[in-house]
Enzyme design. Sequence first.
Site, short mmCIF file in Angstrom:
data_model
loop_
_atom_site.label_atom_id
_atom_site.label_comp_id
_atom_site.label_asym_id
_atom_site.label_seq_id
_atom_site.Cartn_x
_atom_site.Cartn_y
_atom_site.Cartn_z
N GLY A 186 30.75 26.54 -55.36
CA GLY A 186 32.02 25.89 -56.51
C GLY A 186 31.79 24.96 -57.37
O GLY A 186 31.89 25.24 -58.57
N HIS A 187 31.09 23.84 -56.97
CA HIS A 187 30.52 22.91 -57.94
C HIS A 187 29.42 23.43 -58.85
O HIS A 187 29.33 23.24 -59.95
CB HIS A 187 29.97 21.74 -57.30
CG HIS A 187 30.61 20.94 -56.33
ND1 HIS A 187 30.53 20.83 -55.01
CD2 HIS A 187 31.59 20.13 -56.73
CE1 HIS A 187 31.54 20.07 -54.48
NE2 HIS A 187 32.19 19.42 -55.51
N GLU A 212 40.03 24.89 -60.06
CA GLU A 212 41.34 25.36 -59.82
C GLU A 212 41.93 25.20 -58.13
O GLU A 212 42.94 25.24 -57.79
CB GLU A 212 41.74 26.65 -60.08
CG GLU A 212 41.89 26.58 -61.63
CD GLU A 212 42.35 28.05 -62.26
OE1 GLU A 212 42.45 28.89 -61.46
OE2 GLU A 212 42.64 27.90 -63.62
N ASP A 217 41.77 22.49 -56.64
CA ASP A 217 42.83 21.26 -56.75
C ASP A 217 43.66 21.37 -58.09
O ASP A 217 43.33 20.83 -59.07
CB ASP A 217 41.76 19.78 -56.94
CG ASP A 217 41.12 19.76 -55.85
OD1 ASP A 217 41.50 19.51 -54.73
OD2 ASP A 217 39.70 19.84 -55.88
N GLN A 220 45.56 18.47 -59.32
CA GLN A 220 44.71 17.59 -59.79
C GLN A 220 44.36 17.97 -61.32
O GLN A 220 44.47 17.01 -62.17
CB GLN A 220 43.41 17.44 -59.10
CG GLN A 220 42.18 16.41 -59.73
CD GLN A 220 41.14 16.30 -58.75
OE1 GLN A 220 41.11 15.37 -57.91
NE2 GLN A 220 40.11 17.26 -59.00
N LEU A 259 36.09 27.36 -51.06
CA LEU A 259 34.71 26.38 -50.84
C LEU A 259 35.27 25.11 -51.01
O LEU A 259 36.06 24.84 -52.07
CB LEU A 259 33.52 26.82 -51.72
CG LEU A 259 33.05 28.26 -51.59
CD1 LEU A 259 31.60 28.37 -52.68
CD2 LEU A 259 32.70 28.60 -50.39
N SER A 260 34.75 24.19 -50.17
CA SER A 260 35.07 22.79 -50.28
C SER A 260 33.94 21.96 -49.77
O SER A 260 33.59 22.49 -48.62
CB SER A 260 36.56 22.46 -49.40
OG SER A 260 36.81 21.22 -49.12
O1 PAF Z 1 37.95 16.71 -57.14
C1 PAF Z 1 37.24 15.88 -56.75
O2 PAF Z 1 36.11 15.97 -56.11
C2 PAF Z 1 37.58 14.22 -57.24
O3 PAF Z 1 38.98 14.02 -57.14
C3 PAF Z 1 36.88 13.69 -58.40
C4 PAF Z 1 37.69 14.54 -59.63
C5 PAF Z 1 35.58 13.67 -58.62
C6 PAF Z 1 37.35 12.39 -58.83
O4 PAF Z 1 36.70 11.54 -57.85
#
Ligand code: PAF
Length: 281
Positions: free
Chosen positions: A35-36, A149, A151, A154, A185-186
Amino acid sequence: MSVYTNRESLLAALTPRRKSKKIGFVPTMGALHQGHLTLVNKALEENDCVVISIFVNPTQFNNTEDLEKYPRDLETDVALLKSLGKNIIIYAPEASDLYGDSITATDYNFQGLEHEMEGKHREGHFNGVGTILNIFFRIIEPDNAYFGEKDFQQLQIVKKLVEIENLPLNIVGVPIVREKSGLALSSRNKRLTETYKKEAVLISKMLKEVKERFASHSISELNRFVKETFDKNDQLALEYFEIANEKTLKTAIKKSKNEKYRAFIAVFAGEIRLIDNMALN
Ligand code: PAF
């Protein structure tokens, strides 16, 4: 690819590029997964260089044990990012480099977005997220910043933060990346046992079911369906399931014709808290 652990050296590398190059930013707490990497690849496509921060931010955790046990593996993260190319800058600072002597969060008013769902269950969480991102945005001054998405709440709050702080950057939302099983994924998935990982597939399965039934069922019927299904599962504990307006994030009680809705869920698999969401219409 370079790794910087303090802002002076980061800025020494970034400042000369700023004039002519577009800078993308992917904030992370490390324990990187596909995901990252999807966020980083998108950022690489749309910018000349990409800064990836790796920092487990203490002010966004309302649970000390969760903060202590959050997976950390800088060496593997750096190796993964290395494989994505050379226009990558990693910023992996200590808390003091970002917060100075006072590790505290600003009290933000995100116009109600912060009081819904995650806000009800993780007190102060979004103040911590807003604080650290405001610090990062002001150091890095990116043109574009990328958020998953998964989060979703967020993501909406970050857009509001940029408006409140009047920051000149573009926030890009990127769709959730899922395992073949459907599990979103997390980094927290790394802490799941094989049994919990299999059970946790129910989370995305329920979201898909709700999406399929959305047109033909009322919101209260869908809420009951999800609750009853989780009640029957002795491995997973439902913390909340909500259908909410995609824009305001307010809990939906009835459907209105021209509104967009999304289902949001938080579930405990043992002590691991997992969240997911899905657009419904
Ligand atoms: O989503 C995350 O991993 C965190 O909330 C973030 C955006 C890196 C802020 O610490």
